[in-house]
Design an enzyme around this catalytic site. Structure first.
Site, PDB file in Angstrom:
ATOM      1  N   GLU A 155       7.616   2.361   6.592  1.00  0.00           N
ATOM      2  CA  GLU A 155       7.185   1.080   6.024  1.00  0.00           C
ATOM      3  C   GLU A 155       8.046  -0.082   6.522  1.00  0.00           C
ATOM      4  OE1 GLU A 155       5.018   2.467   1.922  1.00  0.00           O
ATOM      5  OE2 GLU A 155       7.145   1.970   1.779  1.00  0.00           O
ATOM      6  N   ASP A 172       1.874   9.541  -2.094  1.00  0.00           N
ATOM      7  CA  ASP A 172       2.788   8.556  -2.687  1.00  0.00           C
ATOM      8  C   ASP A 172       2.633   8.495  -4.198  1.00  0.00           C
ATOM      9  OD1 ASP A 172       4.629   6.531  -3.011  1.00  0.00           O
ATOM     10  OD2 ASP A 172       3.282   4.932  -2.371  1.00  0.00           O
ATOM     11  N   GLU A 214       4.457   3.065 -11.295  1.00  0.00           N
ATOM     12  CA  GLU A 214       3.836   2.296 -10.218  1.00  0.00           C
ATOM     13  C   GLU A 214       2.335   2.540 -10.142  1.00  0.00           C
ATOM     14  OE1 GLU A 214       3.989   1.921  -5.315  1.00  0.00           O
ATOM     15  OE2 GLU A 214       5.471   3.159  -6.374  1.00  0.00           O
TER      16      GLU A 214
END
Length: 732
Positions: free
Chosen positions: A312, A385, A413
C-alpha cells in the site's frame, strides 16, 4: 517490603478510591471494575477467606501486583485490605516467588512451578505454619502479577475459593497489541478519539491513563505493545521521540509490557544519512545497527520492530531489487545482539496479479526457511483484509520453517466502527480452531501458532486495538469485549468466545444470571449478524472505498481493480462469486489437499464460504432448499432481524446496567439497526439490478430505490465535497 513501598501502596489505594466515589459509571475501568460483591452471603465468605495481604519483595512489578490487589480486594470485599510483610496472620493472601518470599519457598513448589515457565503462576488455598492462606506463587514477579489479576477475576466472577488449586501458563510467547497511531495523534482506523500518547507533555508528564492502560493489558497477560502506526513516520526513531517513548516504556515496564515500534523501511534515507535503504548495502546495515544501539540506550528492554513493507505504498526491500527475507534479516541482525525481534507483516498485494487472494502466499512461500530466527511473520487471519468472514490464510499451513504469529483486528474497521455491536470473540475462535490439515488432524491454527505443528522458535498473536481518548477507551462499550477476548485467547487459544464473553459481562456489568445469559447470547450472535447484513455466503469487500463503513457493492471505477467491489463479487445476469478452483484463479491449490478438495467441491464447501471459491448460478440449489438468489436475500434480511432481536434483548436489561451505559448501548443499537437496513437494501437492490430477479413479496420492501442508496453512500460517513447536482436528492 520497604517502608517507602508500603507508603506508596497506601497512597495508591486511597487515590484509587477517589474516582469511584466521584464518578458515575462511564466504562473507564473496563473489566477492572472492583465494585462490592452484591451477593451478601458470598461477600461474607470472601471476607472470611481473605483478611490480610502478605507481600514479600520490593520490585516495581511486585509493588504493582500488591497495589492491584489492594485496590481490587478493598473494592470487591468492601473493606480495606492493606499489603504488609509482617508476621503471617490467619486467612492471609500470600504472593511471591520462592526467591523473594520465604513463605512461598517453604511450600516446596519447585517442580510444579518449573512446569509453568517464566510467566505462569499457581493459585492455591493451603496452610502455612498452620494458618489458612491463599497463595499466588510464580517463578517471576510478572508471573505473580498475572496470577494476582487471575485471582481478582475469580472473585469478580464469583468463583469459590474453597479448595482452590489451579495453575496457568501462556501458550504463546509474544502477546502483543498494535496501535495505528500517527505522531499527530490521529489514529488510522481509530474510532474512539485521539491517540492516547500526548507527545506534547511527554516525557515530563506521565498521565495516570498510561498506568491504567498497562493495568488493562497486564490483566490479560499481554506482554507487548506497538504504539505507532504501521504506516510509520521515520521521526519516531529520532532522539526527540525516543526520549518520550522511553518514558512510556518506563510506565509499562512494571506491568510486564515491552515496547515495540513500527518503523519506516526508508528511515536511513529519511534521516539524510545515506542515499539508499538497500538492505544489502553495508552503509544501511550499519545505520540500523547504530540506530538499534541508540534505541536500547533509551529502552534497555526494547522488544523490536514491526514492519509494513512493500504494501500500500510503504517502502520496502523490493524497491531495491531485494526480497522480504533480505529486508527482514537485515533488521533482525541489528536487533539480535540486544535480544530484539522483527515482526514482519505479510499483508501484501500487488496490482498486477490475477487474484489478490493469492498475493501474500505467492510472495512469501518461496521464502520459507530463509528468514532469520528472530524474525516472525505477522499474518492476518484471512487472505484479504479483516473481512467479516474469511477463510484462513494458507500461509499458516504452508510456512513450516518460518516463525509465524496471528494478526487480528479489534478496532471495527469492517464492523461498523464504534457504532455497531460486533463481538469479535466468535471470529477469533473460528479462526484459531480451524483445522488446516497441514500435518494431519490436530493442525489447527491455534496449534500452529503455539509451535506444536511446525516446532517454531517464536510464537505469538497480535491484535490491532486502536483505543483513544474517549472516556471508555473504545467508543462503543462492547468493543471492550473484543479486546478482552483477544487477550484471553492470546494467553490460551483454547478459551472459547462464550467463556470470554461470560467473564467480561460479569466483570464489566453484573453477575446476575438473568442478565448474563441473554446478553451473552446477544454477543455471540452479533458477529454473524454483521456478516449477514453485509456480506453473507462468502461475499466480501462490498464497502465504500476509503472509509470502509457503508455499503457500495456497485463500486467499479477505482484506480485499482482490487479496490472495487465488483472485482470480488463478480455478479452478473447469470450468477455471482469468485471462481478460485482449478478452472479459475486456482487459489485453492495454496491449501493442503484435504482443504482444497473439500472447498473445491460444491457438496462439501461450507456455505458461509461458498462464494469465496465458486461462481454460481443464481438458480444453484442451497441446503435450505432455496436457490442462491433467494438464499442471498434471506441472509440479508436475517441479519437485520438479528439486530432487532439484539435491541429487544438489550431493552430488557435496564435493571442490571447503570443508566449511562444502558442508554449509550440502546442508542447505538438504534444506529446499528438503521445502518443494517441500509446495508440490506443497498446490497439487495444492487444485486437485483444485476440479476433481474424480484425480492420475494413476503419480505419488508426497501423504502427507496437503488439510486437513493448510491447517493446516500456519499454523505453518510466522510462525505464527498459538496456537489448540488449529486447531493440534493439525498437531502430531501
Amino acid at each position: 517490603m520497604s517502608t517507602f513501598a508500603r507508603l506508596f501502596l497506601c497512597l495508591v489505594f486511597f487515590a484509587s478510591l477517589q474516582p469511584a466515589m466521584a464518578q458515575t459509571e462511564d466504562g473507564y475501568d473496563m473489566w477492572l471494575r472492583y465494585q462490592p460483591i452484591a451477593d451478601q452471603t458470598l461477600l461474607k465468605t470472601y471476607q472470611k477467606q481473605i483478611r490480610h495481604l502478605h507481600v514479600a519483595g520490593d520490585s516495581p512489578t511486585i509493588n504493582a501486583a500488591a497495589a492491584e490487589l489492594q485496590r481490587g480486594l478493598s473494592g470487591l470485599l468492601n473493606k480495606p485490605i492493606v499489603a504488609r510483610d509482617e508476621k503471617l496472620k490467619d486467612y492471609s493472601l500470600v504472593i511471591g516467588t520462592p526467591d523473594n518470599s520465604p513463605l512461598i519457598a517453604s511450600l516446596n513448589l519447585g517442580e510444579r512451578l518449573q512446569a509453568l515457565g517464566a510467566e505462569g503462576y499457581l493459585l492455591e488455598q493451603t496452610r502455612i505454619n498452620k494458618r489458612h492462606v491463599v497463595i499466588v506463587a510464580a517463578n517471576s514477579d510478572v508471573g505473580v502479577l498475572y496470577g494476582s489479576f487471575h485471582l481478582l477475576r475469580l472473585i469478580q466472577t464469583q468463583h469459590a475459593l474453597e479448595k482452590l488449586s489451579l495453575s496457568s501458563a501462556p501458550r504463546l510467547q509474544h502477546r502483543v497489541v498494535n496501535h495505528w497511531d500517527n505522531l499527530n495523534r490521529v489514529v488510522e482506523r481509530g474510532y474512539a478519539g485521539l491517540s492516547l500518547w500526548d507527545w506534547g507533555s511527554l516525557p515530563n508528564y506521565l498521565a495516570p491513563r498510561y498506568t491504567d492502560y498497562a493495568r488493562i493489558n497486564a490483566s490479560l497477560g499481554i506482554n507487548g505493545t506497538v504504539i505507532n502506526n504501521v504506516n510509520a513516520d521515520p521521526r519516531v526513531l529520532s532522539d526527540q521521540f525516543l526520549q518520550k517513548i522511553a518514558a512510556l516504556a518506563d510506565a509499562f515496564r512494571p506491568y510486564g509490557i515491552k515496547m515495540y515500534l513500527s518503523i519506516n523501511f526508508n528511515s536511513p534515507r529519511a534521516f539524510g544519512d545515506v542515499d539508499t535503504a538497500d538492505p544489502l548495502d553495508p552503509r544501511v546495515q550499519q545505520w540500523w545497527k547504530t540506530r538499534a544501539q541508540k534505541i536500547y540506550s533509551y529502552i534497555p528492554d526494547f522488544g523490536g520492530f514491526l514492519v509494513k513493507a512493500d504494501s500500500e505504498g510503504q517502502p520496502g526491500p523490493q524497491g531495491y531489487g531485494r526480497d522480504h527475507a533480505e529486508g527482514a534479516n537485515m533488521l533482525a541482525a541489528a536487533l539480535k545482539p540486544f535480544g530484539g525481534v522483527v515482526f514482519w507483516r505479510a499483508f501484501v498485494y500487488h496490482p498486477d496479479i490475477e487474484d489478490r487472494f493469492r498475493g501474500a502466499y505467492d510472495e512469501f512461500m518461496p521464502l520459507d526457511g530463509k528468514f532469520a530466527d528472530n524474525v516472525i511473520l505477522q499474518i492476518k487471519n484471512g487472505p484479504i483484509d479483516f473481512q467479516p468472514r474469511e477463510p484462513f490464510s494458507a500461509l499458516f499451513a504452508g510456512m513450516s520453517r518460518t516463525n509465524m504469529m496471528m494478526e487480528f483486528q479489534i478496532t471495527q474497521e469492517y464492523f461498523g466502527f464504534a457504532t455497531h455491536l460486533a463481538y469479535q470473540g466468535p471470529l477469533f475462535e473460528e479462526s484459531l480452531k480451524t483445522e488446516t490439515h497441514a500435518r494431519g488432524e490436530g493442525s489447527t491454527i491455534g496449534n500452529i501458532l503455539e509451535g506444536k505443528v511446525f516446532k517454531t522458535r517464536h510464537t505469538g498473536m497480535a491484535g490491532v486495538i486502536n483505543p483513544g481518548t474517549d472516556r471508555n477507551w473504545t467508543g462503543h462499550p462492547f468493543v471492550q469485549s473484543s479486546w478482552y477476548a483477544f487477550g484471553r485467547m492470546a494467553w490460551d487459544h483454547q478459551i472459547s468466545a462464550a467463556t470470554a464473553a461470560d467473564e467480561w459481562l460479569r466483570m464489566t456489568f453484573s453477575n446476575q444470571p438473568a442478565f448474563i445469559e441473554p446478553v451473552k447470547q446477544m454477543m455471540l450472535v452479533s458477529r454473524e449478524a454483521g456478516v449477514n447484513y453485509r456480506s453473507p455466503l462468502g461475499l466480501t469487500h462490498l464497502y465504500s472505498q476509503g472509509d470502509h463503513y457503508g455499503p457500495a457493492p456497485w463500486t467499479d471505477d477505482l484506480p485499482r481493480a482490487d479496490w472495487t467491489a465488483v472485482y470480488y463479487h463478480r455478479a452478473s445476469k447469470t450468477g455471482i462469486g469468485f471462481n478460485r478452483t482449478k478452472t479459475g484463479s486456482n487459489a485453492l491449490a495454496q491449501y493442503p489437499e484435504p482443504i482444497a478438495k473439500a472447498w473445491g467441491d460444491l457438496n462439501s464447501v461450507p456455505e458461509d464460504l461458498i462464494l469465496w471459491f465458486h461462481h454460481l448460478s443464481w438458480d444453484h440449489r442451497m441446503q435450505s432448499g432455496r436457490n442462491l438468489w433467494q438464499e442471498l436475500v434471506h441472509k440479508y434480511y436475517q441479519g437485520v432481524e438479528q439486530v432487532r432481536a439484539m435491541q429487544r434483548t438489550w431493552d430488557q436489561q435496564e435493571a442490571y446496567v447503570d443508566a449511562a451505559r444502558f442508554a449509550q448501548v440502546k442508542a447505538l443499537l438504534q444506529v446499528q439497526e438503521r445502518e443494517a437496513v441500509r446495508w440490506r437494501n443497498s446490497c439487495v437492490l444492487y444485486f437485483q439490478s444485476v440479476a433481474g430477479r424480484p425480492i420475494p413479496a413476503n419480505y419488508e420492501q426497501p423504502e427507496h430505490d437503488l439510486e437513493y442508496y448510491k447517493m446516500l453512500a456519499r454523505t453518510t460517513y466522510v462525505p464527498e465535497p459538496w456537489h448540488p447536482a449529486s447531493s440534493s436528492r439525498v437531502l430531501k
